[in-house]
Design a protein around this motif. Structure first.
Motif, PDB file in Angstrom:
ATOM      1  N   ASN A   1      29.176 -87.933 -17.131  1.00 29.34           N
ATOM      2  CA  ASN A   1      29.596 -86.640 -17.685  1.00 29.34           C
ATOM      3  C   ASN A   1      29.276 -85.520 -16.702  1.00 29.34           C
ATOM      4  O   ASN A   1      28.679 -84.492 -17.044  1.00 29.34           O
ATOM      5  CB  ASN A   1      28.915 -86.376 -19.041  1.00 29.34           C
ATOM      6  N   ALA A   2      29.681 -85.725 -15.446  1.00 24.59           N
ATOM      7  CA  ALA A   2      29.362 -84.770 -14.382  1.00 24.59           C
ATOM      8  C   ALA A   2      30.010 -83.417 -14.648  1.00 24.59           C
ATOM      9  O   ALA A   2      31.130 -83.332 -15.163  1.00 24.59           O
ATOM     10  CB  ALA A   2      29.822 -85.326 -13.035  1.00 24.59           C
ATOM     11  N   ALA A   3      29.277 -82.370 -14.309  1.00 20.64           N
ATOM     12  CA  ALA A   3      29.768 -81.004 -14.513  1.00 20.64           C
ATOM     13  C   ALA A   3      30.578 -80.555 -13.309  1.00 20.64           C
ATOM     14  O   ALA A   3      30.153 -80.725 -12.152  1.00 20.64           O
ATOM     15  CB  ALA A   3      28.599 -80.060 -14.745  1.00 20.64           C
ATOM     16  N   LEU A   4      31.722 -79.962 -13.557  1.00 19.33           N
ATOM     17  CA  LEU A   4      32.603 -79.517 -12.489  1.00 19.33           C
ATOM     18  C   LEU A   4      32.267 -78.093 -12.086  1.00 19.33           C
ATOM     19  O   LEU A   4      32.237 -77.188 -12.922  1.00 19.33           O
ATOM     20  CB  LEU A   4      34.059 -79.595 -12.954  1.00 19.33           C
ATOM     21  N   PRO A   5      31.992 -77.854 -10.796  1.00 18.20           N
ATOM     22  CA  PRO A   5      31.745 -76.477 -10.349  1.00 18.20           C
ATOM     23  C   PRO A   5      33.028 -75.650 -10.419  1.00 18.20           C
ATOM     24  O   PRO A   5      34.115 -76.174 -10.659  1.00 18.20           O
ATOM     25  CB  PRO A   5      31.276 -76.664  -8.904  1.00 18.20           C
ATOM     26  N   ALA A   6      32.888 -74.371 -10.198  1.00 18.93           N
ATOM     27  CA  ALA A   6      34.047 -73.475 -10.238  1.00 18.93           C
ATOM     28  C   ALA A   6      35.066 -73.872  -9.176  1.00 18.93           C
ATOM     29  O   ALA A   6      34.712 -74.338  -8.088  1.00 18.93           O
ATOM     30  CB  ALA A   6      33.599 -72.037 -10.030  1.00 18.93           C
ATOM     31  N   SER A   7      36.323 -73.675  -9.505  1.00 14.78           N
ATOM     32  CA  SER A   7      37.382 -73.987  -8.552  1.00 14.78           C
ATOM     33  C   SER A   7      37.395 -72.966  -7.424  1.00 14.78           C
ATOM     34  O   SER A   7      36.893 -71.844  -7.557  1.00 14.78           O
ATOM     35  CB  SER A   7      38.740 -74.006  -9.258  1.00 14.78           C
ATOM     36  N   THR A   8      37.981 -73.364  -6.316  1.00 11.68           N
ATOM     37  CA  THR A   8      38.113 -72.486  -5.161  1.00 11.68           C
ATOM     38  C   THR A   8      39.457 -71.774  -5.216  1.00 11.68           C
ATOM     39  O   THR A   8      40.499 -72.406  -5.390  1.00 11.68           O
ATOM     40  CB  THR A   8      38.013 -73.293  -3.854  1.00 11.68           C
ATOM     41  N   VAL A   9      39.405 -70.471  -5.084  1.00  9.58           N
ATOM     42  CA  VAL A   9      40.617 -69.664  -4.991  1.00  9.58           C
ATOM     43  C   VAL A   9      40.644 -69.079  -3.581  1.00  9.58           C
ATOM     44  O   VAL A   9      39.712 -68.401  -3.162  1.00  9.58           O
ATOM     45  CB  VAL A   9      40.638 -68.540  -6.040  1.00  9.58           C
ATOM     46  N   GLY A  10      41.691 -69.349  -2.837  1.00  2.00           N
ATOM     47  CA  GLY A  10      41.713 -68.930  -1.440  1.00  2.00           C
ATOM     48  C   GLY A  10      41.331 -70.075  -0.535  1.00  2.00           C
ATOM     49  O   GLY A  10      41.344 -71.246  -0.926  1.00  2.00           O
ATOM     50  N   ASP A  11      40.955 -69.772   0.679  1.00  2.00           N
ATOM     51  CA  ASP A  11      40.691 -70.770   1.710  1.00  2.00           C
ATOM     52  C   ASP A  11      39.356 -71.464   1.461  1.00  2.00           C
ATOM     53  O   ASP A  11      38.293 -70.844   1.539  1.00  2.00           O
ATOM     54  CB  ASP A  11      40.695 -70.099   3.083  1.00  2.00           C
ATOM     55  N   ALA A  12      39.400 -72.772   1.183  1.00  2.00           N
ATOM     56  CA  ALA A  12      38.175 -73.529   0.928  1.00  2.00           C
ATOM     57  C   ALA A  12      37.333 -73.691   2.187  1.00  2.00           C
ATOM     58  O   ALA A  12      36.161 -74.064   2.099  1.00  2.00           O
ATOM     59  CB  ALA A  12      38.517 -74.894   0.357  1.00  2.00           C
ATOM     60  N   GLY A  13      37.911 -73.425   3.335  1.00  2.00           N
ATOM     61  CA  GLY A  13      37.142 -73.522   4.565  1.00  2.00           C
ATOM     62  C   GLY A  13      36.403 -72.250   4.922  1.00  2.00           C
ATOM     63  O   GLY A  13      35.665 -72.215   5.904  1.00  2.00           O
ATOM     64  N   ALA A  14      36.584 -71.214   4.101  1.00  2.00           N
ATOM     65  CA  ALA A  14      35.877 -69.966   4.368  1.00  2.00           C
ATOM     66  C   ALA A  14      34.388 -70.164   4.143  1.00  2.00           C
ATOM     67  O   ALA A  14      33.953 -71.041   3.406  1.00  2.00           O
ATOM     68  CB  ALA A  14      36.410 -68.857   3.468  1.00  2.00           C
ATOM     69  N   GLU A  15      33.595 -69.311   4.748  1.00  2.00           N
ATOM     70  CA  GLU A  15      32.136 -69.456   4.716  1.00  2.00           C
ATOM     71  C   GLU A  15      31.576 -69.452   3.307  1.00  2.00           C
ATOM     72  O   GLU A  15      30.590 -70.115   3.019  1.00  2.00           O
ATOM     73  CB  GLU A  15      31.501 -68.312   5.524  1.00  2.00           C
ATOM     74  N   ILE A  16      32.235 -68.756   2.393  1.00  2.00           N
ATOM     75  CA  ILE A  16      31.710 -68.648   1.038  1.00  2.00           C
ATOM     76  C   ILE A  16      31.685 -69.999   0.334  1.00  2.00           C
ATOM     77  O   ILE A  16      30.921 -70.209  -0.612  1.00  2.00           O
ATOM     78  CB  ILE A  16      32.545 -67.636   0.224  1.00  2.00           C
ATOM     79  N   CYS A  17      32.506 -70.944   0.790  1.00  2.00           N
ATOM     80  CA  CYS A  17      32.579 -72.246   0.129  1.00  2.00           C
ATOM     81  C   CYS A  17      31.538 -73.230   0.649  1.00  2.00           C
ATOM     82  O   CYS A  17      31.337 -74.277   0.055  1.00  2.00           O
ATOM     83  CB  CYS A  17      33.971 -72.856   0.339  1.00  2.00           C
TER      84      CYS A  17
END
Length: 444
Positions: free
Chosen positions: A366-382
């Protein structure tokens, strides 16, 4: 199988049998087709193919008690239902096979069956479809040996993705590929030029997961052989040149229960069911541990760089091609995910096993899913989600030390495959490249 196929498969003549090694290379031989009639057959076949690297050097794996220089025979099951014509001209049949007995635990097809049994135990069936990008060169086996790489001529010059003009100009070539796939019962749902010189992408039609992997491994061998009959060479390398984009091997996956798409919930946001969130959460949680199954070669990691439409961290998003997992919303018949981690160089059985195996762990826990990525997933914030392994060595270490990997794939396979990847890493590390000579020879 229809009566016409049975008649064709059982007619006089020779056929080939092929079994996957760790690298996803079909190894086999010709046999009399008449000996393959009447259901699956078991023959003796050299276990050495599970201990060879891609250049036929012996890997010191430990699946046999015999000395490494004295490999014996193993039981090989020839799968009668997989027989199909695999040549553009003539009637050359290929049957897939899988290792049995003690070798089943290290057989790539056996590993996928193990994962699918786990899914079936929970009442789930898996459907999959592979997409492969491959590059064509106007070269043959001799010219690529005689000429430096920068003189090899790609089939087309420069990038021109989705080009209708090029497709029309080369419709005879596309027609041959489509005919070959139709004749071999490997239907395509799409075929087009991709960005990059000489790059073509083929989307294999979705079907049962095990059949999808069978089709995928046959497709790669067929395309390579077909290209040579045309005086060309086809490669499924993940990264042929640092100047060009990499070549992907994306996998579309859905899970069903009682005949219904279990990933689809018409009342949920973007139709993403609770089960689908658990499945994706498992894929993300174990992506780094299982990475080596989807990114299996030294060259594979040169594709996973920013700005090249390939993931660099475990991430998911809705219709976001920069993510490692892309949710593709749709109705019950089309709602699915796209696993974008693998390159075209994968072993289809192992890449699919890693994706589904991680997803099943997510469902079970029952793993919890983190928030989806909006925009470039390779950006530093990800990047707090963790960069993917940066090398084959790092990925192999994580896989070998992973309790989850042992749980899903079995201790014997984890040990043997890890040994093969360490061997692959060391084989490349000891080579001095032209790049190193150009960079260091005069200056250092």
């Amino acid at each position: 199988m229809t009566d016409s196929r049975v008649s064709c498969a059982n007619s006089a003549g020779a056929a080939m049998i092929g079994v996957s090694d760790f690298d996803g290379i079909l190894r086999g031989k010709h046999v009399l087709r008449e000996n393959l009639s009447g259901g699956d057959k078991v023959i003796k076949f050299s276990e050495a193919v599970l201990a060879w690297d891609c250049s036929d050097r012996v890997i010191p794996v430990h699946f046999t008690q015999k000395p490494l220089s004295a490999f014996g025979d193993a039981d090989l099951r020839i799968l009668s239902s997989t027989g199909r014509s695999v040549s553009y001209v003539g009637d050359h049949y290929l049957y897939l096979a899988e290792f049995m007995g003690a070798h089943e635990t290290v057989c790539p097809r056996g590993i996928l069956r193990r994962v699918l049994r786990r899914a079936a135990h929970h009442g789930y069936d898996c459907t999959a479809g592979f997409e492969f990008e491959f590059m064509l060169f106007k070269e043959n086996a001799d010219t690529i040996e005689d000429k430096p790489f920068d003189e090899w001529a790609p089939f087309t010059r420069g990038p021109f993705g989705y080009s209708i003009a090029r497709s029309l100009a080369h419709q005879d070539l596309f027609g041959e590929i489509l005919s070959l796939c139709e004749k071999s019962r490997i239907p395509l749902s799409g075929l087009h030029f991709e960005t990059g010189p000489g790059v073509i992408e083929a989307s294999l039609h979705h079907c049962d997961a095990l059949e999808a992997a069978d089709r995928a491994i046959m497709f790669k061998s067929m395309i390579k052989a077909w290209a040579q009959t045309r005086g060309m060479m086809a490669t499924f390398m993940a990264k042929v040149s640092e100047k060009w984009p990499g070549q992907s091997g994306h996998i579309h996956i859905s899970v069903s229960s009682d005949g219904q798409n279990a990933f689809y919930d018409g009342d949920a946001s973007r139709n993403v069911s609770k089960l689908m969130t658990q499945f994706i959460a498992g894929q993300l949680k174990y992506m780094n541990d299982f990475c080596v199954l989807a990114v299996p070669n030294v060259n594979s990691y040169k594709r996973l760089v920013p700005g090249c439409w390939a993931p660099i961290c475990p991430s998911w998003g809705v219709d976001n091609r920069s993510c490692a997992v892309r949710v593709i919303p749709g109705g019950p018949s089309a709602h699915r995910l796209e696993y974008r981690l693998p390159g075209a160089d994968v072993n289809p059985y192992l890449a699919l096993a890693s994706s589904i195996g991680a997803g099943m762990l997510g469902i079970e826990t029952n793993a919890a899913l983190p928030a989806s990525t909006v925009g470039d997933a390779g950006a530093e914030i990800c990047l707090p989600s963790g960069r993917l392994p940066q090398s084959l060595s790092e990925a192999t270490y994580r896989f070998a030390q992973s309790p989850a990997a042992i749980d899903v794939f079995g201790e014997r396979f984890v040990e043997a495959f890890s040994c093969s990847r360490r061997w692959e890493w060391e084989a490349v590390q000891h080579r001095v490249t032209d790049f190193e000579r150009r960079r260091y020879f005069e200056i250092i």
